[in-house]
Design an enzyme around this catalytic site. Structure first.
Site, short mmCIF file in Angstrom:
data_model
loop_
_atom_site.label_atom_id
_atom_site.label_comp_id
_atom_site.label_asym_id
_atom_site.label_seq_id
_atom_site.Cartn_x
_atom_site.Cartn_y
_atom_site.Cartn_z
N ASN A 9 0.87 -1.19 0.00
CA ASN A 9 0.00 0.00 0.00
C ASN A 9 0.90 1.23 0.00
OD1 ASN A 9 -1.86 2.01 0.50
ND2 ASN A 9 -2.23 1.44 2.63
N LYS A 11 0.08 4.28 -0.27
CA LYS A 11 -0.55 5.45 0.36
C LYS A 11 -0.32 6.70 -0.51
CE LYS A 11 0.27 3.35 4.82
NZ LYS A 11 0.20 3.50 6.26
N HIS A 96 -9.38 1.17 4.75
CA HIS A 96 -8.10 1.33 5.46
C HIS A 96 -8.34 2.23 6.67
CE1 HIS A 96 -4.00 2.48 6.41
NE2 HIS A 96 -3.65 1.37 5.79
N GLU A 98 -6.74 4.61 7.85
CA GLU A 98 -6.52 6.04 7.61
C GLU A 98 -7.74 6.66 6.96
OE1 GLU A 98 -2.80 5.52 5.56
OE2 GLU A 98 -1.88 4.89 7.46
N GLU A 168 -5.49 -5.13 10.35
CA GLU A 168 -4.43 -4.15 10.61
C GLU A 168 -4.71 -3.44 11.92
OE1 GLU A 168 -2.41 -2.88 6.72
OE2 GLU A 168 -4.15 -1.59 7.00
N GLY A 174 2.55 1.96 10.77
CA GLY A 174 3.53 3.06 10.63
C GLY A 174 4.20 3.43 11.95
N SER A 214 3.47 -2.46 10.34
CA SER A 214 4.93 -2.51 10.54
C SER A 214 5.53 -3.87 10.20
CB SER A 214 5.28 -2.10 11.98
OG SER A 214 4.86 -0.76 12.21
N GLY A 235 2.83 -1.30 4.28
CA GLY A 235 2.88 0.14 4.01
C GLY A 235 4.30 0.58 3.73
N GLY A 236 4.96 1.12 4.76
CA GLY A 236 6.30 1.70 4.60
C GLY A 236 7.28 0.81 3.83
#
Ligand code: PEP
Length: 251
Positions: A9, A11, A96, A98, A168, A174, A214, A235-236
């Site tokens: 993802n 983002k 998600h 967010e 999640e 994150g 993470s 993500g990251g």
């Protein structure tokens, strides 16, 4: 049979040229990944068409990060499911945390979005997860159970072939704080139990449930070794092709 999936993802990261380069790097490295692990990259809307030019013909799938809850018309700034499929994209992330937290995404809206996405032929990666307060209050099962039932209660066993679930925990997204493999597994098993109640044992067994929060090459192996964890939503670490592929090599 459920699939092993590693989905990135992105983002709101990368410009279009940067995204195209990242997609090229993922495609180049994807040959290292065993054929039973499906790679998917979820990009901003602006990137979908050019990134599809890169991934088409490869084993890498393409996903959006959201879609509109209306079919078409006077909804300035929204992107419809038919716009998504016209880019070549085959999946969309929905719900998600967010989007739930910053953009007022409700379970009701997610029902509409999921309905439209499935009707358009997209596969949905539906995210559920508790926040830190809910976890500390011991309400994680209740919260995740309600999110799962509120959306999926509107769909059939047949629809479930188009739905992937991503658990999640918001406190792990994150933050560098991963749920332990045991913490993740107990929620995954719980979600699978809900699917069994709702749709029967076959659907429960066939549904892919991803872990997100993470996840990185150093912890993916322990998570993916659990019986109810079928892969990751990343993500990251999805912003570096090497790390993303490293995670996919952790099965
Ligand atoms: C995510 O946002 O879906 C996610 C899992 O992020 P990260 O891997 O950066 O925690």
């Amino acid at each position: 049979m459920r699939k092993h999936i590693v989905a990135g993802n992105w983002k709101m990261n990368t410009t279009v040229p940067e995204g195209v380069e990242l997609a090229k790097a993922v495609v180049a490295k994807s040959a290292e990944v065993p054929a039973d692990v499906k790679l998917i990259i979820a990009t901003p809307f602006t990137h979908l068409y050019p990134v599809n030019e890169v991934v088409k013909g490869s084993a890498v799938g393409l996903s959006a990060e959201n879609c509109a809850d209306k079919e078409k018309g006077a909804y300035t700034g929204e992107v419809s499911v038919s716009m998504l499929t016209s880019t070549g994209c085959e999946y969309t992330i929905l719900g998600h945390s967010e989007r739930r937290q910053y953009y007022g995404e409700t379970d009701e809206k997610l029902v509409e979005k999921t309905r439209l996405a499935i009707a358009a032929g997209l596969q949905v990666i539906l995210c559920v997860g508790e926040n830190l307060d809910e976890r500390e209050a011991g309400k994680h099962f209740e919260v995740v159970g309600a999110q799962t039932r509120n959306v999926l209660g509107n769909f059939t066993a047949e629809d479930m072939a188009k739905i992937i679930i991503a658990y999640e925990p918001v406190w792990a997204i994150g933050t560098g704080k991963t749920a332990t493999a045991d913490q993740a597994e107990e929620i995954h098993a719980y979600i699978r139990g809900i699917l069994k109640d709702m749709f029967g044992a076959q659907v429960a067994d066939d549904t892919t449930i991803l872990y997100g929060g993470s996840c990185k090459p150093s912890n993916a192996g322990e998570l993916f070794a659990k019986p109810d964890i079928d892969g990751g939503l990343i993500g990251g670490a999805a912003l570096k092709a090497e790390d993303f592929i490293g995670i996919a090599l952790s099965f």
